[in-house]
Design a protein around this motif. Structure first.
Motif, PDB file in Angstrom:
ATOM      1  N   SER A  41       0.847  -1.186   0.000  1.00 17.87           N
ATOM      2  CA  SER A  41       0.000   0.000   0.000  1.00 17.87           C
ATOM      3  C   SER A  41       0.883   1.237   0.000  1.00 17.87           C
ATOM      4  CB  SER A  41      -0.896   0.014   1.243  1.00 17.87           C
ATOM      5  OG  SER A  41      -1.415   1.295   1.499  1.00 17.87           O
ATOM      6  N   ASN A  43      -0.135   4.183   0.681  1.00 16.48           N
ATOM      7  CA  ASN A  43      -0.497   4.944   1.874  1.00 16.48           C
ATOM      8  C   ASN A  43       0.277   4.464   3.092  1.00 16.48           C
ATOM      9  OD1 ASN A  43      -2.398   6.690   0.662  1.00 16.48           O
ATOM     10  ND2 ASN A  43      -3.774   6.485   2.401  1.00 16.48           N
ATOM     11  N   SER A  87       0.489   7.947  -3.508  1.00 19.54           N
ATOM     12  CA  SER A  87       0.154   8.645  -2.272  1.00 19.54           C
ATOM     13  C   SER A  87       1.106   9.817  -2.082  1.00 19.54           C
ATOM     14  CB  SER A  87       0.252   7.703  -1.061  1.00 19.54           C
ATOM     15  OG  SER A  87      -0.669   6.639  -1.163  1.00 19.54           O
ATOM     16  N   GLU A 144      -5.598   9.899   5.174  1.00 19.93           N
ATOM     17  CA  GLU A 144      -5.371   9.416   6.527  1.00 19.93           C
ATOM     18  C   GLU A 144      -4.469  10.391   7.270  1.00 19.93           C
ATOM     19  OE1 GLU A 144      -5.306   4.819   6.720  1.00 19.93           O
ATOM     20  OE2 GLU A 144      -4.150   5.335   4.934  1.00 19.93           O
ATOM     21  N   VAL A 151      -1.797  11.935   4.775  1.00 25.23           N
ATOM     22  CA  VAL A 151      -1.393  11.163   3.612  1.00 25.23           C
ATOM     23  C   VAL A 151      -2.623  10.958   2.740  1.00 25.23           C
ATOM     24  CG1 VAL A 151      -0.497   8.951   2.788  1.00 25.23           C
ATOM     25  CG2 VAL A 151       0.494  10.035   4.826  1.00 25.23           C
ATOM     26  N   GLY A 153      -4.001   9.120  -0.654  1.00 31.19           N
ATOM     27  CA  GLY A 153      -3.796   8.126  -1.697  1.00 31.19           C
ATOM     28  C   GLY A 153      -4.862   8.240  -2.763  1.00 31.19           C
TER      29      GLY A 153
END
Length: 272
Positions: A41, A43, A87, A144, A151, A153
């Motif tokens: 991920s 993120n 991200s 997030e 962050v 994404g």
């Protein structure tokens, strides 16, 4: 970036050199841009670097994700070169926390603007984190927060036909006649748009009206003016007309009894 998967395509790989040159020419906040072959991920990767003290301006783009995350624990995965998944790290220190809910909406405006310019697709925004094309989900956004870092994404389905997409509501650039979109140029365009809106918004202290962000969001929105059914936390539901966005980025839903209810989190379904 929820509930989406894209099939493999013979697209050209992302060019870190070309991307870096474009962004350098434009100036702006993107100080550390990385292209990687595969990750779980992006993120998660950026959140880890943010926790270690990475400064604002970091970008990680992955050719493939195996464990991307969406809202409410949903998954997002992509196979090599079939999607655009990346991200970014932001640290809006000058913006009060109460209005930082605008960050995913800002990212949506940036992404829709870039997509419309690059492909001619009528990309529209579904509150809070989806980008639609003719009603189908073309892209998803997940923001997030960790301490003072945010962050963001973004995942965009570039290639893939109906048989490659996991649900009937998903779509791709290929399905809208834009399969040959240059992903490096699209990513550069999108990052330039994020930078532009982010600097306007932070320069206005997070005031979405003063910088024009709310007006642009409303212009691109497919949600405002629609009848919606919102699944709220704890399994509750709200039905009414989406009538606006408040100064903190919350969706305003007017119930059948005329009450205006602000929604800060929830899954929105457009009701026809």
């Amino acid at each position: 970036m929820a509930d989406m998967v894209a099939s493999s395509a013979q697209a050209a790989p992302l060019s870190q050199a070309r991307l870096g040159a474009r962004l350098s020419d434009q100036g702006g906040i993107w100080s550390d841009v990385r292209v990687i072959a595969e990750t779980g991920s992006t993120n998660e990767d950026v959140l880890a670097l943010a926790s270690a003290g990475a400064p604002e301006g970091l970008v990680i783009a992955a050719e493939a994700q195996t464990a991307g995350r969406g809202r409410q624990g949903r998954t997002w995965r992509s196979v090599p070169r079939a999607a655009l998944t990346f991200s970014v790290l932001l640290r809006p220190a000058a913006v009060p926390r109460v209005v930082r809910g605008w960050v995913p909406l800002l990212a949506g405006v940036a992404a829709a603007t870039a997509l419309r310019a690059a492909t001619g697709i009528d990309a529209r925004l579904k509150w809070p984190n989806d980008i639609l094309a003719d009603g189908g989900k073309l892209a998803g956004i997940l923001a997030e927060q960790s301490d003072d870092a945010i962050v963001v994404g973004i995942g965009i389905n570039v290639s893939g036909g109906p048989e490659d997409l996991p649900v009937a509501t998903a779509t791709s650039l290929e399905l809208h006649g834009a399969r040959d979109t240059d992903r490096t140029e699209l990513l550069a365009d999108l990052l330039c748009q994020v930078d532009r809106w982010y600097q306007l918004w932070t320069g206005a202290g997070g005031d979405a009206d003063a910088c024009g962000l709310r007006a642009e969001y409303l212009r691109l929105s497919a949600t405002i003016g629609s009848m919606v059914r919102v699944e709220l936390p704890a399994g509750r539901f709200l039905t009414g007309q989406a009538t606006g966005i408040d100064p903190t980025g919350r969706l305003l839903v007017t119930s059948g009894k005329g009450a205006v209810i602000p929604v800060s989190a929830g899954d929105v379904m457009h009701v026809r």
